[in-house]
Design a protein around this motif. Sequence first.
Motif, PDB file in Angstrom:
ATOM      1  N   LYS A  71      12.480  -2.127 -16.922  1.00 28.86           N
ATOM      2  CA  LYS A  71      13.222  -2.928 -15.942  1.00 28.86           C
ATOM      3  C   LYS A  71      13.532  -4.321 -16.499  1.00 28.86           C
ATOM      4  N   GLY A  72      12.569  -4.882 -17.213  1.00 31.33           N
ATOM      5  CA  GLY A  72      12.782  -6.198 -17.807  1.00 31.33           C
ATOM      6  C   GLY A  72      13.954  -6.164 -18.773  1.00 31.33           C
ATOM      7  N   LEU A  73      13.981  -5.110 -19.593  1.00 34.49           N
ATOM      8  CA  LEU A  73      15.052  -5.019 -20.586  1.00 34.49           C
ATOM      9  C   LEU A  73      16.412  -4.824 -19.907  1.00 34.49           C
TER      10      LEU A  73
ATOM     11  N   ILE B  67      15.876 -11.840  -6.913  1.00 34.79           N
ATOM     12  CA  ILE B  67      16.696 -12.608  -7.857  1.00 34.79           C
ATOM     13  C   ILE B  67      17.281 -11.672  -8.924  1.00 34.79           C
ATOM     14  N   SER B  68      16.462 -10.717  -9.414  1.00 33.84           N
ATOM     15  CA  SER B  68      17.013  -9.780 -10.416  1.00 33.84           C
ATOM     16  C   SER B  68      18.172  -9.007  -9.829  1.00 33.84           C
ATOM     17  N   ALA B  69      18.007  -8.548  -8.571  1.00 37.30           N
ATOM     18  CA  ALA B  69      19.079  -7.769  -7.949  1.00 37.30           C
ATOM     19  C   ALA B  69      20.372  -8.572  -7.959  1.00 37.30           C
TER      20      ALA B  69
ATOM     21  N   ALA C 102      22.996 -10.282 -20.130  1.00 38.72           N
ATOM     22  CA  ALA C 102      23.468 -10.699 -21.455  1.00 38.72           C
ATOM     23  C   ALA C 102      24.868 -10.163 -21.727  1.00 38.72           C
ATOM     24  N   PHE C 103      25.102  -8.880 -21.409  1.00 40.96           N
ATOM     25  CA  PHE C 103      26.436  -8.322 -21.614  1.00 40.96           C
ATOM     26  C   PHE C 103      27.466  -9.094 -20.821  1.00 40.96           C
TER      27      PHE C 103
END
Length: 792
Positions: free
Chosen positions: A369-371, A321-323, A378-379
């Motif tokens: 990685k979380g950040l 999902i992050s990818a 966010a950007f």
Amino acid sequence: MKLRDVFGGDFRQFGMIFALAALVLFFQVYTGGLVLTPVNMMNLLNGNAYVLVLAIGMVLVIIAGHIDLSVGSVAAFAGLVTALAMRDWGVPPWLAVLLCLATGVAIGAWQGFWVAHVGVPAFVVTLAGMMLFRGANQWLGESNTVPVPPLIQYLGGGYLPEVGPHTGYNNLTLLIGLAAILCVVAGALRARRSTLRLGGQVIPASALGIRLVLLSLVIACATYLYATGRPGTSLPMPGLVLFALVLLYTFIAGRTVFGRHVYAVGGNAQAALLSGVDTRRVNFMVIMNMSVLASLAGLMFVGRATASGPFDGMNWELDAISAVFIGGAAVSGGVGTVIGSVVGGLVMAVLNNGLQLMGVGADMTQVIKGLVLLMAVAFDVYNKSHGRPSIIGLILRGGKPAQAPGAERAKTPEPVEKPRRHGDRVQTVFWWGVAVVLAVALVLVFRAGGRKGSGLAGEKSEAGFAAGSMIGISLPQKSSENWVLAERLFKNGLKESGYRFEVQFANGGVPEQQNQIQAMLAKEAKVLVVGAIDGSQLGSQLRDAKGDGARIIAYDRLLLNTPDVDYYVAYDNFKVGELQGNALLEGLERRQGKPPWNIELFAGSPDDANSPVFFNGAMSVLEPRIKDGTLVVQSGQTTFAQAATPGWKAENAQKRMDTLLAGTYSKKELDGVLSPNDTLARAILTSVKAAGRDLPVVTGQDSEVESVKSILRGEQYATINKDTAALVEHAIVMVNDLQRGRIPEINDDRSYDNGVKIVPAYLLEPQIVTLDNIHQAYANDPTLHRIVNPGK
Ligand code: BGC
């Protein structure tokens, strides 16, 4: 010609590609050239292909407006079914591969039915699936590790074979690289011709030319790296599978009616339905497709790990999902691309890899990685809400913070998306900057050099290796104090002996440990000291290590089913079990009056090679007494599988004890508990205290500070003293011997059969500690000595 023509004005897409390039470059420079080397490039593909395969499925799910939380469990379950089919059901490997995919189809149909036909939100259906298939996996596999045969290992971690004349390169890799370049060029030219024929607008020929040259250069560099690794290595199979899937799914998403329908349903389901799209079918298919790809990912992983394990697939859904989100998909659906998601996954992979190469610990890597995930999205969200294309918008302003939205709007009455002259100039500078960065990257790649000669490493290690070489220490999770202590002791000891070293914990599980080992190899580690999370799941990495001429020492936990382990150094695990069994009997006699006594058995984590050995040692003492009626296991749970404590987790032991007390022992007394270590012993005691019951006799292991205090209070009955300092010291003695070209001393050449060979071992003697000998036992341990002799 504008540079934006060259790269195609889609900043959203290209932003991430450049972020990726920048990351690679940064780590390449920072690690002194360790990123763009053949061995590391192979690791990157091997170690991440299965997550990228998941990301390909996940992006379609997310575009369609859903989410799939079950993919990790589905992958684990399908991997296990494949492994069991071959090991226990006599199914040949090729059929097992089909069975694996069929499992995916069946699971996908099940989940798709609930989502598409009943209308249960995918979040809920797949959350249920996550539990369901994790449970099914542990039930069917009895929480054990199941090895897979060479063909499957090849699929998950093998390389293209060497064919044709000796060119000093891997010929097949060269051919694939060439074919890829031809396809890219021919495809672009064809597309341009047909657009022109239809009267569409195209970019200037020169811009296209530059774009194609750049793309071809990147492919050529990658090909070069993959074709010039150690003999026997080349483009890894998982990479090949991944490329094929990227092509296939880019085509499906972009060029087929189904693909367009997926975007339509995600963008506006109502509108799609009204315009005749069969939304049900679309939803069913994306969910089904995801499960099939998850099964494939599971198969690739068990191949790479050489075995299926009870914790496979943990958190993979989150990686996928992050990818997808880093790759620019929208949380609300309707937006996203296959390529973007794969690039997003690669950004995370390179970040992971680069940080590992820099020696950053697993904990900090997680934080970073979380950040990155949060910042990237966010950007994107911020820029979109301000009418700017994406993250790149910020870079375009030279990193200067954005003006306040109000101010921006006041100064810029026209829509922000409309290109402004100044903006154009800045963009041009930016793209040139990027081109320069790429060029530097290419130069660095070629500085990495060609294929290294074979055999050299092996000869060297026989004659020892250079003083000050790199030593890699790979430890499991911090599941007990001894591991944390070992980290400090290894660092001090190796520093004193003048080595370069890397000590890593794999708190994130087996895949993390695999990647850490690969990163150590990329740093040319001469010896790997490995305390495995799962002794059966590092086969490919150890094979690579051997190929690179490294020596492997199994530390504390044996490495199983691999020929590629040289030595084992540990406390005698069977003996630990025997001592615990005897201590339990002794405690019962002393504290619990006359037999028969009711006892319960706890064992360690099923993936830890030590756990069954401890358990068998203890049972060699306890079983005869169960048979003669002295001991009664009221729950009837006497097998290792029933007694095991997944992940060595205190919470798991505590929950099991709670249940036993509330059920089996609601009206009976519990007299004793065999606990395989101190962390679990304390969890068991906590459970008993919470239930307000009398404390049973409980054993333990490791001499953890809190347990030593508990013994002093008369609560925990016994523990095992396995002095970590002595174990680490001995491991370093072995490393020193290897460095000097000496054969390390061993004292056991028959007990530790790892399934492939008897591993020569140096075993240390464990010692049982109870109130009787607690003072002598810790006389030489600075910390524990102070605890047992307060005030001295
Ligand atoms: C070690 C034990 C330890 C356990 C949990 C085992 O492999 O031998 O000493 O308690 O792992 O970390």
